[in-house]
Design an enzyme around this catalytic site. Structure first.
Site, PDB file in Angstrom:
ATOM      1  N   PHE A  12      31.054  53.025  32.364  1.00  0.00           N
ATOM      2  CA  PHE A  12      30.322  53.400  31.096  1.00  0.00           C
ATOM      3  C   PHE A  12      29.067  54.265  31.432  1.00  0.00           C
ATOM      4  O   PHE A  12      28.929  55.504  31.052  1.00  0.00           O
ATOM      5  CB  PHE A  12      29.635  52.166  30.587  1.00  0.00           C
ATOM      6  CG  PHE A  12      28.477  52.339  29.334  1.00  0.00           C
ATOM      7  CD1 PHE A  12      28.713  53.074  28.420  1.00  0.00           C
ATOM      8  CD2 PHE A  12      27.424  51.232  29.403  1.00  0.00           C
ATOM      9  CE1 PHE A  12      27.609  53.121  27.568  1.00  0.00           C
ATOM     10  CE2 PHE A  12      26.367  51.344  28.483  1.00  0.00           C
ATOM     11  CZ  PHE A  12      26.467  52.364  27.739  1.00  0.00           C
ATOM     12  N   ASN A  33      36.225  52.876  42.278  1.00  0.00           N
ATOM     13  CA  ASN A  33      37.424  52.166  42.805  1.00  0.00           C
ATOM     14  C   ASN A  33      38.167  51.513  41.686  1.00  0.00           C
ATOM     15  O   ASN A  33      39.260  50.984  41.919  1.00  0.00           O
ATOM     16  CB  ASN A  33      36.842  50.969  43.781  1.00  0.00           C
ATOM     17  CG  ASN A  33      36.152  49.836  42.972  1.00  0.00           C
ATOM     18  OD1 ASN A  33      35.845  49.850  41.921  1.00  0.00           O
ATOM     19  ND2 ASN A  33      35.883  48.644  43.617  1.00  0.00           N
ATOM     20  N   GLY A  37      35.938  50.249  36.129  1.00  0.00           N
ATOM     21  CA  GLY A  37      35.953  51.636  35.629  1.00  0.00           C
ATOM     22  C   GLY A  37      37.164  52.065  34.839  1.00  0.00           C
ATOM     23  O   GLY A  37      38.091  51.439  35.203  1.00  0.00           O
ATOM     24  N   ASN A 100      25.779  51.700  52.732  1.00  0.00           N
ATOM     25  CA  ASN A 100      26.708  53.187  53.204  1.00  0.00           C
ATOM     26  C   ASN A 100      25.898  53.987  52.388  1.00  0.00           C
ATOM     27  O   ASN A 100      25.934  55.232  53.129  1.00  0.00           O
ATOM     28  CB  ASN A 100      28.089  52.634  52.797  1.00  0.00           C
ATOM     29  CG  ASN A 100      28.958  51.698  53.418  1.00  0.00           C
ATOM     30  OD1 ASN A 100      28.552  51.666  54.411  1.00  0.00           O
ATOM     31  ND2 ASN A 100      30.021  50.842  52.919  1.00  0.00           N
ATOM     32  N   GLY A 103      22.983  55.207  54.024  1.00  0.00           N
ATOM     33  CA  GLY A 103      23.384  56.022  55.384  1.00  0.00           C
ATOM     34  C   GLY A 103      23.683  57.411  55.053  1.00  0.00           C
ATOM     35  O   GLY A 103      23.461  58.385  55.889  1.00  0.00           O
ATOM     36  N   TYR A 146      24.920  38.883  41.146  1.00  0.00           N
ATOM     37  CA  TYR A 146      24.619  40.111  40.709  1.00  0.00           C
ATOM     38  C   TYR A 146      23.048  40.375  41.082  1.00  0.00           C
ATOM     39  O   TYR A 146      22.496  41.421  41.370  1.00  0.00           O
ATOM     40  CB  TYR A 146      24.783  40.396  39.156  1.00  0.00           C
ATOM     41  CG  TYR A 146      24.537  41.598  38.412  1.00  0.00           C
ATOM     42  CD1 TYR A 146      25.010  42.981  38.969  1.00  0.00           C
ATOM     43  CD2 TYR A 146      23.465  41.901  37.467  1.00  0.00           C
ATOM     44  CE1 TYR A 146      24.963  44.057  38.157  1.00  0.00           C
ATOM     45  CE2 TYR A 146      23.058  43.054  36.708  1.00  0.00           C
ATOM     46  CZ  TYR A 146      23.939  44.254  37.281  1.00  0.00           C
ATOM     47  OH  TYR A 146      23.790  45.413  36.834  1.00  0.00           O
ATOM     48  N   THR A 176      21.897  48.300  27.695  1.00  0.00           N
ATOM     49  CA  THR A 176      22.199  49.605  27.389  1.00  0.00           C
ATOM     50  C   THR A 176      23.566  49.570  26.544  1.00  0.00           C
ATOM     51  O   THR A 176      24.355  48.744  26.959  1.00  0.00           O
ATOM     52  CB  THR A 176      22.092  50.654  28.360  1.00  0.00           C
ATOM     53  OG1 THR A 176      20.976  50.447  29.209  1.00  0.00           O
ATOM     54  CG2 THR A 176      22.244  52.187  27.957  1.00  0.00           C
ATOM     55  N   ARG A 187      30.243  41.578  26.791  1.00  0.00           N
ATOM     56  CA  ARG A 187      28.855  41.728  26.554  1.00  0.00           C
ATOM     57  C   ARG A 187      28.725  41.500  24.905  1.00  0.00           C
ATOM     58  O   ARG A 187      29.500  41.666  24.508  1.00  0.00           O
ATOM     59  CB  ARG A 187      28.416  43.093  26.780  1.00  0.00           C
ATOM     60  CG  ARG A 187      28.075  43.127  28.341  1.00  0.00           C
ATOM     61  CD  ARG A 187      27.762  44.442  28.514  1.00  0.00           C
ATOM     62  NE  ARG A 187      27.121  44.465  30.056  1.00  0.00           N
ATOM     63  CZ  ARG A 187      26.152  44.376  30.227  1.00  0.00           C
ATOM     64  NH1 ARG A 187      25.047  44.210  29.558  1.00  0.00           N
ATOM     65  NH2 ARG A 187      25.754  44.443  31.713  1.00  0.00           N
TER      66      ARG A 187
END
Ligand code: UDP
Length: 320
Positions: A12, A33, A37, A100, A103, A146, A176, A187
């Site tokens: 989103f 991944n 999504g 990651n 880095g 989370y 949002t 949600r």
């Protein structure tokens, strides 16, 4: 042309950010991944030479060829239903994924902005929440996966800022909504609109007296854009302070959709925050930012989006 990596690009917020940075003249490298999504959110970008996409899980080593000016880390499940279903990937993307990408930011000398959340304040005992409040989080409760991943993310980002002297930005995003939200992510807003469009009663959890403050996605994206380009590295709340109870919110959706359905009450989930409202004094002062889109206007646009989806989307299960 500046090059920006956006993780969670098919989500989103990520997909709305891809659009924004492409229209601002950036070369956008999207990464996702695709657990939560959807390619549908970015398929319109594939024809552009300014856009490329990597199907990759950022919890694993991240490699991107060529220079990178900016990184936006927006990969993470973000709805309570999602992170209850996939708690370990949620913990990993906020912790290992952030590590990651930090880095990568060191290696590429990129500026990195990480998406944190009002959930770092937990069930807040301070109202409204400003950035100096440390929060009230249950680490072993259902939301802990989370909340604690995001708290770790902030700590790790500050450590990289201090040790590796990279340019970091931390945004704390409050509730949002808008186009490309998943209709079945559990949600409140997509749940209520989905129920109204299917002709079902609207499920309010608890007595509906808990509050939230909903920000339209275009306002949020503008805040992210300004924070990235600012020189401010401490956490920044971005959200709309217009607070409403969940019961009133359900009533607004009933009115907006014109449904003849009513509200039914269901048990309140564990550790559901009782009230939430951003204090945006800092964003106003430092970014000159404040939300512009009223809930009435934003909800209308969001309803239009949900109505434009193929009808079978309305009947897809909530399961990932
Ligand atoms: N909520 C509700 N009915 C639903 C989904 C959510 O009453 O079908 C409530 C939920 O318990 C919470 C509020 O709406 O108090 C906002 O929930 P959401 O999942 O949108 O976001 P968050 O709790 O993370 O702010």
């Amino acid at each position: 042309m500046k090059r920006i990596l956006i993780t969670g690009a098919a989500g989103f917020l990520g997909s709305n950010l891809c659009d924004r940075f492409i229209s601002a003249g950036y070369h956008v490298i999207g990464m996702d991944n695709l657990i939560t999504g959807s390619m549908k959110n970015i398929e319109h970008l594939f024809k552009l030479k300014e856009f490329e996409f990597y199907h990759h899980d950022v919890s694993k080593f991240v490699s991107v060829p060529g220079p990178l000016d900016y990184i936006l880390h927006f990969a993470s499940p973000a709805s309570p239903i999602d992170y209850l279903k996939i708690p370990i990937p949620t913990l990993k993307v906020g912790s290992l994924g952030t590590h990651n990408l930090l880095g990568l930011a060191v290696a590429k000398k990129s500026r990195i902005l990480v998406a944190s959340t009002s959930e770092v304040y937990g069930d807040p005992q301070v109202h409204p929440q400003n950035e100096d409040y440390w929060g009230n989080v249950n680490p072993v409760g259902p939301r802990g996966v989370y909340d604690e991943a995001k708290r770790f993310q902030e700590a790790m980002t500050m450590a990289y800022h201090n040790v590796h002297l990279i340019e970091t930005r931390i945004i704390r995003i409050f509730n949002t909504y808008g186009p490309r939200m998943r209709l079945n992510d559990g949600r409140a807003l997509p749940a209520f609109i989905g129920q109204a469009l299917r002709g079902e009663d609207l499920t309010v959890f608890g007595d509906g007296s808990q509050t939230r403050s909903f920000c339209y996605v275009d306002d949020l994206v503008e805040g992210i854009y300004r924070l990235l380009l600012s020189d401010y590295f401490m956490p920044m709340n971005i959200g709309n302070p217009d607070e409403i109870t969940i019961k009133e919110f359900a009533e607004e959706i009933i009115k907006l959709t014109g449904t003849s359905q009513k509200i039914v009450y269901k048990p309140l989930p564990q550790d559901d925050p009782k009230q939430r409202q951003p204090d945006i004094t800092r964003a106003k002062k430092i970014l000159g930012w404040e939300p512009k889109v009223s809930r009435e206007e934003g909800l209308k646009k969001t309803l239009e989006y949900f109505k434009s989806l193929p009808k079978d989307e309305l009947y897809k299960s909530t399961h990932l």
